[in-house]
Each structure stands twice: as structure tokens, then as C-alpha cells.
Design an enzyme around this catalytic site. Structure first.
Site, PDB file in Angstrom:
ATOM      1  N   SER A 139      27.710  48.281  18.950  1.00  0.00           N
ATOM      2  CA  SER A 139      28.587  49.431  18.773  1.00  0.00           C
ATOM      3  C   SER A 139      29.809  49.275  19.672  1.00  0.00           C
ATOM      4  O   SER A 139      30.547  48.307  19.541  1.00  0.00           O
ATOM      5  CB  SER A 139      27.803  50.718  19.048  1.00  0.00           C
TER       6      SER A 139
ATOM      7  N   GLU B 277      24.104  52.453   8.576  1.00  0.00           N
ATOM      8  CA  GLU B 277      24.722  52.832   9.856  1.00  0.00           C
ATOM      9  C   GLU B 277      24.989  54.332   9.923  1.00  0.00           C
ATOM     10  O   GLU B 277      24.693  55.004  10.912  1.00  0.00           O
ATOM     11  CB  GLU B 277      26.062  52.095  10.024  1.00  0.00           C
TER      12      GLU B 277
ATOM     13  N   HIS C 112      22.316  53.254  12.497  1.00  0.00           N
ATOM     14  CA  HIS C 112      23.040  52.674  13.636  1.00  0.00           C
ATOM     15  C   HIS C 112      22.144  52.635  14.870  1.00  0.00           C
ATOM     16  O   HIS C 112      21.531  53.633  15.253  1.00  0.00           O
ATOM     17  CB  HIS C 112      24.262  53.549  13.912  1.00  0.00           C
TER      18      HIS C 112
END
Length: 521
Positions: free
Chosen positions: A191, A312, A406
Site C-alpha cells: 500500500s 482491493e 486490500h
């Protein structure tokens, strides 16, 4: 854990540190790589720590950077420990054995958290699995939020990124004493950590400090400087102080954090909005990192492992019921997605045709995921065929609605699925066999540059890790990604909406933010 005379001691450039033996490996926590960034050093570039006499205890995690807590909604899924103290520019080392002659491969880990949250103390990032398998793991704390990424007229930009660069220099100079090989360093992150990795790959000032890189769910990018300035101005207005580093440095730290959280309340990956992020600064980041990597010769010799999770967006939309809210908004949400992604109706129609049974929220989520992650990572892989490896994590969480969201892959990459913090996202009963193969792929890449599948070429091979054995699929996202370049020059984005249309779409996004009322991650 109390130290004893059998615990390992290693000498660093600033002094000796005493670690611990845990789970058959040596662990050193909270080693400072730079001086505390407060007092006269607040909003200034990192400087080396002061040397110490004797042996410094390295048995506990060091202080974490100042950060606001996750909202209650996200705290159910995401762990974010807080360790008080000023000495927050520190790192941790897990090693099979601190033997200078071992010359083992090294993995340097940069945590995620939107550059506003997270730390190296998150239990999911425990490095014992890598050390067990012959890799020296280093995890790094760095400045966050306005302290690390505020943009001021009287302070350097990208201070958090400068912290990461200082940590890389420390690793390059010191890791041999811990059993690592300074010529075999892989830089990795997820990320916001992956976005940081992308910026450092592209930075001339990081040349020679690492050999390979891993980007998990984060592309090389730079935010528009005005977007960051708007965050700073919002905070300054609430604090009733000038938008300068000097004024912000005089504000109580807790008040600054509360103000930061309030100013960024309605931002997030799906909805956008003012945010903190890496910007082009003409120095550490001389140009947009993705453009530098695609068009230039930046770090051409660095092997890349990169990818995404299948769903995600579900971490951004499922908590708090935003998924259902977006479905109810229907056309308003789709208009907001077009504004967020700077695309036209033809892209939405294409996604509808490719996913006829999908609801509005799924269409919006996949569009935003493709715009933010898959498109730029495809471009990066296309620019580096033969040395890039691409994956998709597709195993769905056992928790309702999260899917392959995610951050879900982290417990599998680190082989820390037994940690309660991993189960916050994965639920109970996550398959150990999946952790075995995913973790092993990362170990292979760090060790010799080949994770075990076909490198990227014109057929677009993607290694899929989901239920059942891993397998390679060629071009699994090509149909969706082709929609974005229809009518545009090769490698370029479609034209932005005209002025009146853009203003209309921006107004729609603002309305969606107000209606959602959900804090972004």
C-alpha cells in the site's frame, strides 16, 4: 522478555545493541537509525543518532511515529499499536544468526497505512518466518501524516521518504554485522509502503542501496502538490495558525493529530480528496516516479515483484456499510467514480458489459482499483519485461463481504497467520498451505530474483494465489484495462472531461463524500 548473557550483541556504527533469541532466530528491536525528529529537528530532514556507550537494549519495539488512531470501523480489521516516545525513527532486525560471514539476502520492509498510520510493530509483520528461511528481515518506522508529508514553504518536502532513505543507508552500512549481505538487499512494501518503494526505485539518491523491489498493492506515484497543500491549509484554518512548518511545530502534538484526522475525515482511496502523499520535490523525487521508471533509465537493473489483491476495494467499501450505500446511490456513485478516475461513460459501459451481474459498488470498486493500482503496475511491467513478475492474491477472507481485500495477503507473505491480528482480516481457518507457497515465493525472489513463475512479457502472465494450487493466467485484466486506453495514444490516459463536465463530476464526488459519512483509511 528479559535479556541474559546468552542473548546476541551486535555493534552498529553508533554503538552496541543487545537483542533476543526467539523462535530459533535472533531479534533486535527499536534500533535508532536517525535522531528523534522533534524539538529543533521537527519538520527537518533526518540526521544520524547520537552514539551511545555500553550496550543498548534492543528487546522491545521502539516508539512509533505520531499518528491518529483508526476509526472504530477500521480498527475492527486493522491492528495499529502505539509505543510512546520521541525516538520514533527506529528499525528492527530478524536474522538467523548475527554472523558477519553469513552474507544472507536482506528484505527491508516499509509498512502501509496511507502514510498516516501503521508501524513496524504491527504483529503481522513479525520477521521470524523470513529469518527461519534464511532471509534477514528489517522493518522500518518513519514519520507519518503532516509530520512526514506536509508541504510547507519553510521545510523540505517528503520527510517520511527521507527517513526511509536514511534507514536504507543504515542498512547498507550496518547489516553485514547482523549476517546480511549489503549487495543483496530487496526493498519491499505494501500500500503506502509500496508507493514509497516506487519513489525510492526512481530516486537517483537511492541508487545502489538495493538490488530488487517488491510492490504490493501500491504503484509508483506522486500526488499533486496542491492536493497536499489543501490538507495543510485545512489544518491551519482549524488551528488558526499560518500554514508554515514553524507554526505547526509550535502546536501540541495531540492537537495536531486530532486536527489532521478531522481535516482528512472524508478522504479515502475510493472518494479521493485532499491527502498526504509523496510529491515531486526536484531533489529526492525529481519527477513523477512512474514516468521516470517507464520512460527513463531509473534503476533499470532492479528486478520487480508486484501485484494486487482481487478485491482491493472491499476493505475500503465493506466496513461501515459503504458498499450498500454506494449500491443505493447508483448513478450518483458511478458519476463519482468517473470523476475520481477521470474517465467517461464508455469505461462504465465497458465494465457493465464485462461484469453483467455486478452491482454498482462492485463496478465502482473495480474501476477505482484498476485506475489506482492495476493500470500503473501494468505500465511498469510493460516497461520492464523479463525482469518483472506479477501476481494476484485471490483467496477470499472468511469474514463476510471482505473477499480478497486490500492487505489480506500480508499474513500469508509473512507466514504470520497464527497471529490474532492476521485473523482480524482473514477470519478463522486460513489455509497454511497458501501461506507456505506465497511466503516461499517471496523468499525465492529475495534470494535469487525468481519467485517461481514466468516473468512478464507480451502475454501478460499473472500468478494467481487463491483456493487450490497457484496457477498462471495470461492477461486476466487485459479486457478491463483496454477500456481505459480506447481512443487514446498508446501508453497514455484517455482525455480528461472538459471543464463543465469536470466541474459537474467534482460536485458529484463532494456529494458522495457528504452522503457516505465514513472515514477513509
Amino acid at each position: 522478555m528479559t535479556a541474559d548473557r546468552t542473548d546476541p550483541v551486535v555493534t552498529t556504527p553508533c554503538g552496541a545493541v543487545r537483542g533476543r533469541r526467539e523462535h530459533g532466530v535472533a531479534v533486535f528491536r527499536g534500533i535508532p537509525y536517525a535522531a528523534p525528529p522533534f524539538g529543533p529537528r521537527r519538520f527537518r530532514p533526518p540526521v544520524p543518532p547520537a552514539p551511545w556507550d555500553g550496550v543498548r537494549d534492543a528487546g522491545s519495539f521502539g516508539p512509533t511515529a505520531p499518528k491518529p488512531p483508526y476509526s472504530e470501523i477500521f480498527a475492527r480489521y486493522l491492528s495499529d499499536p502505539v509505543v510512546p516516545g520521541d525516538d520514533c525513527l527506529n528499525l528492527n532486525v530478524w536474522t538467523p544468526e548475527p554472523d558477519p560471514g553469513a552474507r544472507l539476502p536482506v528484505l527491508v520492509w516499509l509498512h502501509g497505512g496511507a502514510l498516516t498510520r501503521g508501524s513496524s510493530a504491527v504483529p503481522v509483520y513479525d520477521g521470524r518466518g523470513f529469518a527461519r528461511d534464511g532471509v534477514v528481515l528489517v522493518s522500518v518506522n518513519y514519520r507519518l501524516g503532516v509530520e512526514g508529508y506536509g508541504l510547507f514553504p519553510d521545510a523540505p518536502a517528503n520527510l517520511g521518504l527521507r527517513d526511509q532513505l536514511a534507514a536504507l543507508h543504515w542498512v547498507h552500512e550496518s547489516i553485514e554485522a547482523f549476517g546480511g549481505d549489503p549487495g543483496r538487499i530487496t526493498l519491499a512494501g505494501q500500500s503506502a509502503g509500496a508507493i514509497s518503494v516506487g519513489a525510492l526505485i526512481a530516486s537517483p539518491r537511492a541508487r545502489g542501496l538495493f538490488r530488487r523491489a517488491v510492490l504490493q498493492s501500491g504503484p509508483p506515484e506522486a500526488l499533486d502538490r496542491d492536493k497536499v497543500r489543501r490538507m495543510v491549509r485545512r489544518m491551519a484554518a482549524r488551528l488558526k495558525v499560518p500554514a508554515t512548518a514553524e507554526a505547526f511545530a509550535a502546536v501540541d502534538r495531540e492537537l495536531l493529530l486530532r486536527t489532521q484526522a478531522e481535516a482528512g475525515r472524508f478522504g479515502g482511496p475510493v472518494l479521493g480528496g485532499p491527502a498526504f502523499g509523496i510529491v515531486v520535490d526536484g531533489d529526492l523525487v525529481p519527477r513523477d516516479p512512474l514516468q521516470a521508471l517507464v520512460e527513463g533509465d531509473a534503476a533499470r537493473d532492479a528486478g520487480l515483484l508486484m501485484g494486487w489483491t482481487r478485491d482491493e476495494y472491499r476493505l475500503w467499501l465493506v466496513p461501515g456499510g459503504l458498499m450498500e450505500h454506494v449500491d443505493r446511490l447508483g448513478p450518483v456513485a458511478l458519476a463519482g467514480a468517473m470523476a475520481r478516475c477521470r474517465c467517461g461513460h464508455e469505461v462504465v459501459r465497458g465494465y457493465r458489459a464485462l461484469h453483467p451481474g455486478a452491482g454498482t459498488a462492485e463496478i465502482v470498486g473495480q474501476m477505482v482499483t484498476d485506475h489506482l493500482l492495476r493500470r500503473p503496475l501494468h505500465r511498469l511491467a510493460d516497461a520492464r519485461p523479463g525482469s518483472s513478475y506479477v501476481y494476484e492474491f485471490a483467496w477470499p477472507s472468511r469474514l463476510p463481504g471482505l473477499g480478497a481485500c486490500h492487505g489480506l495477503e500480508l499474513g500469508f507473505v509473512f507466514d504470520t497467520g497464527d497471529a490474532p491480528e492476521s485473523r482480524r482480516l482473514a477470519g478463522e481457518g486460513a489455509p497454511q498451505e497458501l501461506a507456505d507457497v506465497l511466503h516461499a515465493a517471496w523468499v525465492r525472489f529475495v534470494t535469487d530474483g525468481d519467485p517461481g513463475w514466468q516473468p512478464w512479457d507480451g502475454t501478460h502472465p499473472v500468478r494467481v494465489f487463491g483456493d487450490g494450487p497457484p496457477h498462471t493466467v495470461h492477461g486476466p485484466r487485459d479486457a478491463e484495462l483496454a477500456l481505459w486506453t480506447a481512443g487514446a495514444a498508446p501508453g497514455q490516459s484517455p482525455p480528461a472531461p472538459d471543464g463543465s463536465r469536470a466541474a459537474e463530476l467534482r460536485a458529484t464526488v463532494r456529494r458522495l463524500r457528504r452522503l457516505s459519512g465514513v472515514r477513509g483509511r
